[in-house]
Design an enzyme around this catalytic site. Structure first.
Site, PDB file in Angstrom:
ATOM      1  N   GLY A 102       0.805  -1.211   0.000  1.00  0.00           N
ATOM      2  CA  GLY A 102       0.000   0.000   0.000  1.00  0.00           C
ATOM      3  C   GLY A 102       0.837   1.260   0.000  1.00  0.00           C
TER       4      GLY A 102
ATOM      5  N   GLY B 161       2.612   3.530   1.574  1.00  0.00           N
ATOM      6  CA  GLY B 161       3.212   3.655   2.896  1.00  0.00           C
ATOM      7  C   GLY B 161       3.771   5.025   3.195  1.00  0.00           C
ATOM      8  N   ARG B 162       3.948   5.855   2.153  1.00  0.00           N
ATOM      9  CA  ARG B 162       4.421   7.233   2.365  1.00  0.00           C
ATOM     10  C   ARG B 162       3.864   8.170   1.302  1.00  0.00           C
ATOM     11  NH1 ARG B 162      10.668   6.941   0.223  1.00  0.00           N
ATOM     12  NH2 ARG B 162      10.353   5.292  -1.314  1.00  0.00           N
TER      13      ARG B 162
ATOM     14  N   ASP C 134       3.688  -4.519  -7.542  1.00  0.00           N
ATOM     15  CA  ASP C 134       3.155  -3.287  -6.959  1.00  0.00           C
ATOM     16  C   ASP C 134       3.742  -2.046  -7.615  1.00  0.00           C
ATOM     17  OD1 ASP C 134       5.368  -4.587  -5.321  1.00  0.00           O
ATOM     18  OD2 ASP C 134       5.494  -2.547  -4.555  1.00  0.00           O
TER      19      ASP C 134
END
Length: 705
Positions: A168, A170-171, A363
C-alpha cells in the site's frame, strides 16, 4: 468546497524555485491557467470505492490524532482516509513548468503561499468547513463535516517474485483529482507525506536524494514520449530527517498520474479471496481509468495469431461476449487485454530509449500502462543488455534484457487474480456467479477458459511489444514510416536492429550518443568505403586514436552500409530527402539524457552544496532533450552532461534507499520471530538463548537501514 489549512507553519515558507516556469524550464509553455486553489477538483476514487472500516468517513480520520494513525492490516477496503503530516518549515526547491501547463495551473501561482502549503502537505483541499446547518459557518461539529479528503491506497504485491502481503501507499497520500482543459483527469499525490496504515515498519518519509531523482526522471521520461507518471514540484522539509543508513534530509514530491492503481491492487484482493471488491475494482478500472467499456479492445481477428491480426476495433457494448464458448471474451477480458496492451507499449518505449525501472515488482506495475514508482532506475550508458541500475538486484531479475518478460510475468499474476471473471465467459453476470463465484460443477470449464484467455493475452502482449518497439527503433534509425515499405522490410528491419545492438554491445558503444551521431550521417558520404570507415571510427571510445583499419571499425562500417541501403529503400536518396531524414532523427534521438552520473552530481550539489538553480537548469534540459542548446544554461554543464560519460561513472548503480529495502529487512526478522523453529536454529548457530536471540532480532528491526 472550501479549502482548509491542516496546520499553521511555525516559520515563513521559503520559495527558492523560480515562478517564471515558462522561461526557466519550459520555453514552449504558454501563459494562462488558474491558481491551484481554483482547479476543478474531484474525489471519484474515494466516492466509488470502499473506505477503511476503521475510518468510514473523512471526519472519523480527521478527528483521530495524526500520530495514532499507525501501520496495521486493513480489510474490506481499497483505501484509508489519512491526511499528510505537516511540514513546519518547507522550501520549494523546484517546479516543472510543463506540469503547471498540463494541469492548467497559472505559472505565477507557483510563488503563492497556498501553492507551497499544498505541495508540503500543509493544506487540505475540499474539506468542507462551512456550517451546513445555517450557512453562516463556525458552528458545525467536526464529526458532521464532509467533502473531499486525502487518502492512501491499499495494495499488495510480489516483490522479486515472492509474495509480500499487504503493502500500500506507505508514504504516499493522494490529495484530489483534477481534469484539465483537454479532458484528462489526474490524481495528485504527495510522496513522503508521512505514515499511513500501509507504512509497515517505515517512517513514511522520503529522502531528498531519492526525491530529486523521482522529480527529474518523471518529467524527463514524459519529454521523451514515454508513458509515465509526472511530477509537479519538489519540497524540502527543512529540519526534518528520514532514517536510512544514516539520517538524511527529508523531502516531498508532488506527483500526478491518470491513476495510481497497479497490479498489486488486485494481488491483495486475490490473496484475500475478496470476490466483491475484485469485481468492483475491475469495474472502476474500466469506467474511470481505461476510458469506459466501449473504449476497450474487441476480440482479435485471430487471437492465436496476434501478430498477424489487425489492430482491434473499439466500441464493443458492455454486455457483449465475443468468440467461441471455449474462449468467450466478456467485458472483464477486454479490461485485462487493455492493461496488457498498454504495458506492452510502455516497456517497448523503455527498451527503445534504454530506460530501466530497477524494481519491477507487481506493486510497481501500472494498470494504466505508465512508468511509476521510481527507485533505483537508470538510463543505459555503454550498451549492455545485462545491466541493472539496482545494486540490490544480484541476479539481474530486473535488468534491461529482462524487462519485457518481467512485465509479462506481472501481467500473468494479474490474469490469475482476474481468472474467475475472465473464465466466467457469458455467465459473468449470472446472479449466482456474482454472489458465490463459479459453481463446483463449472469450475473446471471456467479454469480452462481463463488459462486459454491468459495464453492468448501473452501472444497479444508479445505482438504489441514487438510492433511498438520496432516502430520506435525505425524512427530512431531514420527509416520512413511508409506502411508498405515497413511491412515489406519487417523481418530485415528487426534483424538490422538486432545486429546493431550486438555490435554496440561488442564494441561498448554509448547507446544514446550513437543514435544522436548517426543522425548527422549523410548517406552520400557513406557510399564511399573510406569515408564510411572514418565515420565509423568516430563512434568508438578514444575515437581520435582509432585506426580506420581496426577490426572494430570494419564491423561497424559494415553495419553502417546495411543501414544506408535500408534507408535508401525509403526513397531518401536525394539531398533534400536526406536532410529531412536527419531532421526527423534529431527529433527522436535526445542530445541530453538524465544519466545516473548526472543525477548523482545534482544530488550532491543540492544536498551537500546547498545549490538550488542547478535543479532548474537540469530540468530545463530534461524537458527539451532534443535541443542542441538551452537558453540560460551553463555552457560547462551542457558540454559535460551531453558529452562522453566519464569512464569511472558509467553504468552506475544505486540501492532501494526507499522504504522497500528497509521493510524487506524488517519483514525478514519479523518472520524469524514468528517462526519458532527458525528462531531456534539461529539461537543454536550463534550459541545464544532463545530469549537473547529474540531480543537481538527485535533490536535489529528497530535500527535504520
Amino acid at each position: 468546497m472550501a479549502t482548509t489549512t491542516a496546520a499553521s507553519t511555525s516559520k515563513t515558507p521559503h520559495h527558492s524555485a523560480s515562478s517564471d516556469s515558462d522561461s526557466n524550464n519550459d520555453p514552449s509553455s504558454s501563459g494562462g491557467g488558474v491558481p491551484l486553489n481554483d482547479l476543478p477538483k474531484s474525489w471519484t476514487f474515494t466516492s466509488k470505492l470502499p473506505a477503511d472500516p476503521l475510518f468510514p468517513t473523512p471526519a472519523a480520520s480527521h478527528l483521530t490524532p495524526r500520530d495514532e494513525i499507525r501501520p496495521r492490516l486493513v480489510r474490506d477496503a481499497v483505501f484509508t482516509w489519512v491526511r499528510p503530516e505537516t511540514v513546519a518549515d518547507p522550501e520549494l526547491l523546484a517546479v516543472s513548468g510543463a506540469a503547471l501547463r498540463d494541469l492548467g495551473i497559472a505559472a505565477a501561482d507557483a510563488e503563492s503561499p497556498d501553492f507551497l502549503a499544498t505541495l508540503a502537505g500543509n493544506k487540505i483541499h475540499g474539506w468542507d468547513d462551512d456550517d451546513s446547518g445555517d450557512g453562516e459557518g463556525g458552528g458545525e461539529l467536526e464529526s458532521a463535516r464532509q467533502g473531499g479528503y486525502p487518502w492512501a491506497h491499499m495494495y499488495g504485491g510480489f516483490q522479486f517474485g515472492a509474495w509480500a502481503g499487504q503493502l500500500g501507499d506507505g508514504r504516499a497520500i493522494s490529495l484530489f483529482e483534477t481534469t484539465n482543459a483537454a479532458g484528462v483527469r489526474y490524481e495528485l499525490q504527495l510522496k513522503g507525506a508521512g505514515t499511513t496504515p500501509y507504512s509497515r515498519f517505515a517512517d513514511g518519509k522520503a529522502v531528498l536524494r531519492a526525491s530529486i531523482r523521482e522529480f527529474l526522471v518523471s518529467e524527463a521520461l514524459h519529454a521523451l514520449g514515454v508513458p509515465t507518471a509526472r511530477a509537479l514540484g519538489l519540497v524540502l522539509a527543512r529540519g526534518q530527517f528520514a532514517a536510512r543508513d544514516e539520517l538524511e534530509p527529508a523531502a516531498v514530491v508532488c506527483r500526478f498520474a491518470q491513476s495510481w492503481l497497479r497490479v498489486g491492487s488486485f494481488d491483495i484482493l486475490r490473496a484475500r479471496r475478496d470476490r466483491r471488491l475484485m469485481r468492483l475494482l475491475a469495474t472502476y478500472l474500466a469506467e474511470e481509468v481505461l476510458g469506459g467499456w466501449e473504449a476497450l479492445p474487441a476480440r482479435l481477428h485471430d487471437p492465436l495469431d496476434a501478430a498477424g491480426s489487425p489492430e482491434p476495433e473499439r466500441g464493443v457494448a458492455r454486455e457483449a461476449v465475443q468468440g467461441p464458448d471455449e474462449a468467450a471474451e466478456n467485458r472483464f477480458t477486454r479490461v485485462y487485454r487493455e492493461v496488457v496492451r498498454r504495458n506492452a507499449r510502455t516497456v517497448a518505449y523503455w527498451q527503445a530509449y534504454g530506460f530501466m525501472n530497477g524494481v519491477l515488482n507487481t506493486d510497481n506495475t501500472s494498470l494504466a500502462g505508465l512508468s511509476i514508482d521510481f527507485g533505483p532506475f537508470g538510463f543505459m550508458d555503454d550498451f549492455d543488455p545485462a545491466y541493472t541500475p539496482n545494486h540490490d538486484d544480484y541476479l539481474g531479475r530486473y535488468s534491461y534484457e529482462n524487462q519485457p518478460s518481467i512485465i509479462w510475468w506481472n501481467l500473468a499474476r494479474l490474469g490469475e487474480a482476474l481468472a474467475e471473471l475472465l473464465g466466467a465467459g457469458a455467465a459473468v453476470d449470472d446472479p449466482e456467479f456474482v454472489e458465490h463465484g463459479a459453481a463446483p460443477t463449472d469450475a473446471e470449464v471456467v479454469a480452462r477458459r481463463a488459462v486459454l484467455l491468459i495464453a492468448q493475452a501473452e501472444k497479444e502482449y508479445d505482438a504489441v511489444f514487438r510492433a511498438t518497439y520496432l516502430n520506435l527503433m525505425r524512427a530512431r534509425l531514420g527509416m520512413g514510416q511508409d506502411a508498405a515499405v515497413s511491412s515489406a522490410n519487417a523481418g530485415g528491419d528487426a534483424a538490422l536492429v538486432e545486429s546493431l545492438l550486438d555490435t554496440m554491445h561488442a564494441l561498448q558503444l554509448d547507446f544514446h550518443r550513437f543514435f544522436r551521431r548517426l543522425g548527422d550521417a549523410r548517406l552520400a558520404d557513406l557510399a564511399d568505403p573510406g569515408a564510411r570507415a572514418v565515420f565509423a571510427a568516430g563512434f568508438l571510445p578514444g575515437a581520435g586514436s582509432t585506426a580506420v583499419d581496426d577490426a572494430r571499425v570494419t564491423r561497424l562500417a559494415a553495419w553502417l552500409d546495411d543501414w544506408r541501403v535500408r534507408v535508401l529503400a525509403d526513397g531518401d536518396g536525394d539531398a533534400d530527402a536526406d536532410a529531412a531524414r536527419r531532421g526527423r532523427m534529431r527529433l527522436v534521438n535526445p542530445n541530453f539524457v538524465l544519466r545516473g552520473w548526472v543525477l548523482d552530481e545534482i544530488v550532491q550539489r543540492v544536498q551537500t552544496g546547498g545549490e538550488r538553480d542547478v535543479l532548474q537548469r537540469v530540468l530545463a534540459m530534461a524537458l527539451r532533450p532534443f535541443e542542441d542548446e538551452w537558453a540560460g544554461g551553463d555552457l560547462d554543464e551542457v558540454r559535460r552532461w551531453t558529452g562522453e560519460v566519464p569512464v569511472q561513472k558509467r553504468a552506475m548503480q544505486c540501492s532501494c534507499s526507499s522504504e522497500w529495502l528497509q521493510n524487506q529487512h524488517r519483514d525478514t526478522y519479523a518472520l524469524y520471530l514468528g517462526h519458532g523453529s527458525l528462531l531456534s536454529y539461529f539461537a543454536v548457530a550463534e550459541n545464544e538463548s532463545m530469549g537473547r536471540m529474540r531480543f537481538k532480532m527485535l533490536e535489529k528491526m528497530m535500527q535504520p537501514w
